[in-house]
Motif scaffolding. Structure first.
Motif, PDB file in Angstrom:
ATOM      1  N   UNK A 120       0.816  -1.327   0.031  1.00  0.00           N
ATOM      2  CA  UNK A 120       0.152   0.041  -0.119  1.00  0.00           C
ATOM      3  C   UNK A 120       0.770   1.449  -0.004  1.00  0.00           C
ATOM      4  N   UNK A 121       2.019   1.423   0.685  1.00  0.00           N
ATOM      5  CA  UNK A 121       2.862   2.401   0.632  1.00  0.00           C
ATOM      6  C   UNK A 121       3.737   2.399  -0.408  1.00  0.00           C
ATOM      7  N   UNK A 122       4.016   1.452  -0.895  1.00  0.00           N
ATOM      8  CA  UNK A 122       5.021   1.541  -2.127  1.00  0.00           C
ATOM      9  C   UNK A 122       6.616   1.439  -1.222  1.00  0.00           C
ATOM     10  N   UNK A 123       6.873   1.403  -0.093  1.00  0.00           N
ATOM     11  CA  UNK A 123       7.981   1.529   0.723  1.00  0.00           C
ATOM     12  C   UNK A 123       8.526   0.041   1.001  1.00  0.00           C
ATOM     13  N   UNK A 124       9.666  -0.230   0.532  1.00  0.00           N
ATOM     14  CA  UNK A 124      10.339  -1.604   0.759  1.00  0.00           C
ATOM     15  C   UNK A 124      10.726  -1.545   2.296  1.00  0.00           C
ATOM     16  N   UNK A 125      11.083  -0.374   2.653  1.00  0.00           N
ATOM     17  CA  UNK A 125      11.821  -0.269   4.262  1.00  0.00           C
ATOM     18  C   UNK A 125      10.877  -0.106   5.161  1.00  0.00           C
ATOM     19  N   UNK A 126      10.933  -0.712   6.421  1.00  0.00           N
ATOM     20  CA  UNK A 126       9.779  -0.544   7.320  1.00  0.00           C
ATOM     21  C   UNK A 126      10.578  -0.190   8.712  1.00  0.00           C
ATOM     22  N   UNK A 127       9.660   0.472   9.568  1.00  0.00           N
ATOM     23  CA  UNK A 127       9.992   0.257  10.946  1.00  0.00           C
ATOM     24  C   UNK A 127       9.112  -0.238  11.848  1.00  0.00           C
ATOM     25  N   UNK A 128       9.431  -0.947  12.916  1.00  0.00           N
ATOM     26  CA  UNK A 128       8.499  -1.875  13.689  1.00  0.00           C
ATOM     27  C   UNK A 128       8.803  -1.202  15.086  1.00  0.00           C
ATOM     28  N   UNK A 129       7.817  -1.309  16.039  1.00  0.00           N
ATOM     29  CA  UNK A 129       8.076  -0.853  17.397  1.00  0.00           C
ATOM     30  C   UNK A 129       7.190  -1.731  18.189  1.00  0.00           C
ATOM     31  N   UNK A 130       5.765  -1.707  18.469  1.00  0.00           N
ATOM     32  CA  UNK A 130       4.988  -2.572  19.462  1.00  0.00           C
ATOM     33  C   UNK A 130       4.844  -3.802  19.076  1.00  0.00           C
ATOM     34  N   UNK A 131       4.922  -4.052  17.623  1.00  0.00           N
ATOM     35  CA  UNK A 131       4.880  -5.475  17.227  1.00  0.00           C
ATOM     36  C   UNK A 131       6.233  -6.205  17.791  1.00  0.00           C
ATOM     37  N   UNK A 132       7.168  -5.676  17.688  1.00  0.00           N
ATOM     38  CA  UNK A 132       8.463  -6.224  17.800  1.00  0.00           C
ATOM     39  C   UNK A 132       8.729  -6.641  19.438  1.00  0.00           C
ATOM     40  N   UNK A 133       8.150  -5.753  19.995  1.00  0.00           N
ATOM     41  CA  UNK A 133       8.255  -5.996  21.536  1.00  0.00           C
ATOM     42  C   UNK A 133       7.348  -6.965  21.998  1.00  0.00           C
ATOM     43  N   UNK A 134       6.065  -6.906  21.336  1.00  0.00           N
ATOM     44  CA  UNK A 134       4.877  -8.034  21.564  1.00  0.00           C
ATOM     45  C   UNK A 134       5.675  -9.614  21.124  1.00  0.00           C
ATOM     46  N   UNK A 135       6.354  -9.370  19.960  1.00  0.00           N
ATOM     47  CA  UNK A 135       6.626 -10.600  19.352  1.00  0.00           C
ATOM     48  C   UNK A 135       7.976 -10.462  18.904  1.00  0.00           C
ATOM     49  N   UNK A 136       9.005 -10.806  19.769  1.00  0.00           N
ATOM     50  CA  UNK A 136      10.489 -10.601  19.353  1.00  0.00           C
ATOM     51  C   UNK A 136      10.971 -11.186  18.326  1.00  0.00           C
ATOM     52  N   UNK A 137      10.089 -12.281  17.843  1.00  0.00           N
ATOM     53  CA  UNK A 137      10.689 -12.744  16.488  1.00  0.00           C
ATOM     54  C   UNK A 137      10.085 -12.089  15.285  1.00  0.00           C
ATOM     55  N   UNK A 138       9.256 -11.007  15.297  1.00  0.00           N
ATOM     56  CA  UNK A 138       8.597 -10.307  14.222  1.00  0.00           C
ATOM     57  C   UNK A 138       9.700 -10.161  13.115  1.00  0.00           C
ATOM     58  N   UNK A 139      10.726  -9.352  13.607  1.00  0.00           N
ATOM     59  CA  UNK A 139      11.637  -8.747  12.180  1.00  0.00           C
ATOM     60  C   UNK A 139      12.327 -10.140  11.935  1.00  0.00           C
ATOM     61  N   UNK A 140      12.539 -11.163  12.520  1.00  0.00           N
ATOM     62  CA  UNK A 140      13.109 -12.221  12.032  1.00  0.00           C
ATOM     63  C   UNK A 140      12.172 -12.929  10.773  1.00  0.00           C
ATOM     64  N   UNK A 141      10.671 -12.892  11.249  1.00  0.00           N
ATOM     65  CA  UNK A 141       9.568 -13.331  10.366  1.00  0.00           C
ATOM     66  C   UNK A 141       9.303 -12.661   9.185  1.00  0.00           C
ATOM     67  N   UNK A 142       9.526 -11.331   9.383  1.00  0.00           N
ATOM     68  CA  UNK A 142       9.476 -10.388   8.218  1.00  0.00           C
ATOM     69  C   UNK A 142      10.556 -10.799   7.126  1.00  0.00           C
ATOM     70  N   UNK A 143      11.592 -10.716   7.697  1.00  0.00           N
ATOM     71  CA  UNK A 143      12.954 -11.164   6.831  1.00  0.00           C
ATOM     72  C   UNK A 143      12.924 -12.359   6.280  1.00  0.00           C
ATOM     73  N   UNK A 144      11.760 -13.565   6.385  1.00  0.00           N
ATOM     74  CA  UNK A 144      11.891 -14.697   5.913  1.00  0.00           C
ATOM     75  C   UNK A 144      11.948 -15.693   6.551  1.00  0.00           C
TER      76      UNK A 144
END
Length: 328
Positions: free
Chosen positions: A216-240
């Motif tokens: 929706x944004x056309x942005x490849x790059x992202x910033x995450x906050x509360x999602x990563x604190x809630x699920x410390x594996x979120x960044x790892x999952x987003x990266x595949x």
């Protein structure tokens, strides 16, 4: 690129250390360093960003970019110049904090009503630091409304920022869902071809959210906050990567507690652990159990003993997975 967001009063050096050990995060932004009426000593920057003593990186090697907040272009420039002597991996500027006390002091999101000032701040900081030091900015869509979102993004662009993070809500919208990702795409269309790297932020809780946000944004790059604190594996999952189970989070609890014990006053230590568990319990059923058991505990020695027992209870992967599989 996947960035860990700045979150005042929560996502400090202790939690940055813990969360970056699980992989997936490419860079962090620190909590804001408020610039009011003085040139801060080096120790003031190091107090908020102790990673500056480690080459500007967490123990896991993830760069941490210090963030400055204020409204005086010259004073921000002078402080940025001093900060640059500590060799940070860039300097970030805060135009997004929604806190009432900050806004009343003419800092954070309230400045989005003055795009010309926003541009002067970015330009002054860009001139004050060496060319090899990246300068970035984080903004919301606006203060009370998003009518000047394009004006602010253009001012930041023309001032020479290298990166621009856009939180897809106004100050008035706070953290209430939804994040208006499509609005970021509209802002991007108003910018010239030569523009900062755009980074989308807001309401990214899962890898699926990340994919939708990118679309929706056309942005490849992202910033995450509360999602990563809630699920410390979120960044790892987003990266595949595969989801990070509770058994990999449990060993981080004693590390977190040790860092809290070294940096936080005794009477506030229990609150810091409960604060994180309060987020974790929305993703891991075992964290709900942990939160319930510690809810009434305040004594640091009792909590240290509980953490040792938790290692024994949840240390075995099969035991941890069985408990985490229970519904929240």
């Amino acid at each position: 690129m996947l960035l860990l967001a700045p979150m005042e009063g929560l996502l400090d050096a202790t939690l940055r250390d813990v969360l970056t050990r699980l992989g997936g995060v490419d860079r962090c932004t620190s909590e804001f360093i408020r610039i009011t009426n003085t040139l801060l000593p080096e120790r003031a920057f190091i107090r908020v960003v102790p990673e500056l003593l480690n080459g500007g990186r967490t123990a896991a090697g993830v760069p941490v970019r210090p963030q400055l907040l204020g409204s005086d272009p010259q004073l921000l420039a002078e402080n940025a110049a001093r900060l640059a002597t500590l060799n940070p991996p860039g300097i970030d500027l805060n135009f997004g904090c929604p806190a009432k006390t900050v806004n009343n002091s003419r800092g954070g999101a309230v400045l989005l009503d003055e795009p010309e000032l926003v541009g002067r701040i970015v330009a002054a900081v860009r001139r004050a630091v060496p060319a090899q030091v990246p300068v970035s900015a984080k903004m919301r869509l606006g203060y009370l409304d998003d009518a000047r979102a394009e004006d602010n993004a253009l001012a930041i662009t023309e001032a020479g920022a290298d990166e621009l993070v856009i939180h897809a809500r106004t100050k008035a919208q706070g953290y209430k869902p939804p994040a208006h990702w499509a609005r970021i795409a509209q802002v991007a269309q108003a910018l010239p071809a030569k523009r900062p790297v755009l980074i989308a932020n807001g309401e990214i809780w899962t890898a699926e959210d990340a994919a939708r946000c990118r679309a929706l944004t056309g942005c490849e790059h992202l910033m995450i906050g509360r999602g990563q604190i809630t699920d410390p594996g979120l960044a790892h999952a987003i990266q595949g990567g595969e989801p990070v189970p509770w058994s990999r989070i449990v060993p981080l609890l004693p590390l977190f507690w040790a860092r809290v014990s070294a940096r936080v006053e005794r009477r506030h230590r229990a609150g810091r652990l409960k604060q994180w568990l309060n987020y974790l319990r929305h993703r891991h059923a075992a964290a709900q159990q942990a939160f319930d058991e510690l809810r009434l505990h305040h004594d640091p020695e009792a909590i240290a003993a509980w953490i040792e027992q938790a290692q024994q209870r949840w240390g075995r992967p099969e035991a941890a997975e069985a408990r985490s599989a229970q519904p929240c």
